[in-house]
Write an enzyme that holds these catalytic residues in place. Sequence first.
Site, PDB file in Angstrom:
ATOM      1  CG  LEU A  10      -0.552  -6.872  -3.562  1.00 50.29           C
ATOM      2  CD1 LEU A  10       0.699  -7.689  -3.836  1.00 50.29           C
ATOM      3  CD2 LEU A  10      -1.800  -7.669  -3.902  1.00 50.29           C
ATOM      4  CB  CYS A  11      -1.234  -1.032  -1.885  1.00 51.20           C
ATOM      5  SG  CYS A  11      -0.975  -0.763  -0.115  1.00 51.20           S
ATOM      6  CB  THR A  12       3.806  -0.966   0.089  1.00 49.10           C
ATOM      7  OG1 THR A  12       2.948  -0.268   0.977  1.00 49.10           O
ATOM      8  CG2 THR A  12       5.212  -0.401   0.184  1.00 49.10           C
TER       9      THR A  12
END
Length: 483
Positions: A264-266
């Site tokens: 999700l961070c990417t």
Amino acid sequence: MKRCASDMSEDDSTGNVVLPDGGGKKASNGTPMNGHAEMGAPCPAASARGTLQTLLSRESPFANETGALPIGEFEPLAPSAAFTGGGLPPSSPLSTARVLVVGAGGLGCELLKDLALSGVPNVDVIDLDTIDVTNLNRQFLFRQKDVGSSKAEVAARFINERCPWMKVTAHHGKIQDKDPSFYASFQCIISGLDNVEARRWLNATVCGLVDVDEDGDPDPSTIIPIIDGGTEGFSGQARVILPRITSCFECSLDAFPPQKSFPLCTVAETPRLPEHCIAYAFTLQWPREFPDRKLDTDSPEDMKWVYEQALTRAEKYNISGVTYMLTMGVVKNIIPAVASTNAIVAAACVNETVKLLTFCSQSLNTYMMYMGSTGVYSHTFVYERKEDCPVCTSTVRKMIIGAQTSLNELMQQMRDGDLRLKSPSITSGSGKTLYMQKPPALEKATRPNLDKPLSSLIANGEELAVTDPMFPDINLTLSITFG
């Protein structure tokens, strides 16, 4: 080889292809002519040449009992019944057997067509999906007017109208909503599913129908064969699964890598791929823009919105490659489909179905791979049973873990490891409930156990009974050793 021009003729009024019954044009001497005079001697009628009726009414040196996977003994039809009415006689196993087709998509349409043309009239088809405009290029039982309708219902109606000898019954809904008794009512199940989780569930359900005696031997009368077909691009496979006898789908789970996901961070901060932009649009942007409405992956309007948002984000980060088709593939996890591959694999599946129902020929043992990207190549081999398969064996699985490992960590290993469970519930060998997913009251009562070390909950070497929605009616037994 001479080809009879009248083998297949076209009805002027309907355009439908019809098979001759041996009548038609006659020569001057009254002899039936099933071909053009200039092509040589008259060809025999279709019923007198090689047909499925012919195959089922003659002795065979390659009957099922002669193969590497013998299932039954072939008994030819009585000669007097072989060609009754131009169709398969009532005494034929194909006329009385009930067959379930799971999935009415690209593979399912081909399966239904092949079953109809093989004289298997009693067919049920189940599918949850509705028809999307992108299906029309290969799922040939559907038309533009059918977009938005149930795949199972439209496919059944089309086959029944086009092939009046067929009795196809449609079921629109999830396969998980059907009771085990539903699946037990069929003599053969053909799977045309396009996702691994559904295939695992179906495999476990049908394997769970088999009665096993005290020695672990299965009751043959409770075994329902599964013919599993799958395609991806120019590759495909067909396999025969005899629950508790051959390897099952779960035995080969390692051949199917877990579904690809993106951190999700990417996705949110540093997108690098077009897939990241698409994932951002439908996982993060859609809930913000439409908090009260779920994304409808079958809606062209919703998918167009996701595509446009993904394209805008891709342009912001100088990422190329976002297309509408890629958007559909990422959001719906679409597996690339090629019509010719579907046709080849479906033919192999129905061929095995006919052999299993009639014992007229040797069954596939047990796996056929088709590879068509650089040519036409196929390969068959025996897929061996997995000794500790949680579905088709009764083996107690042994696990060595640290004494301070928490119950929650053990459950995470079950999800991420080779078991790939979904929502496990655990009971100790002494009968103590360690954690239960449902009902909510029991989940709340057992939740404190999740953070406790296993050494405080069970004894060293104790067995645990594990249940999971992935394995309906099957209990997995784990022997835990602290190391």
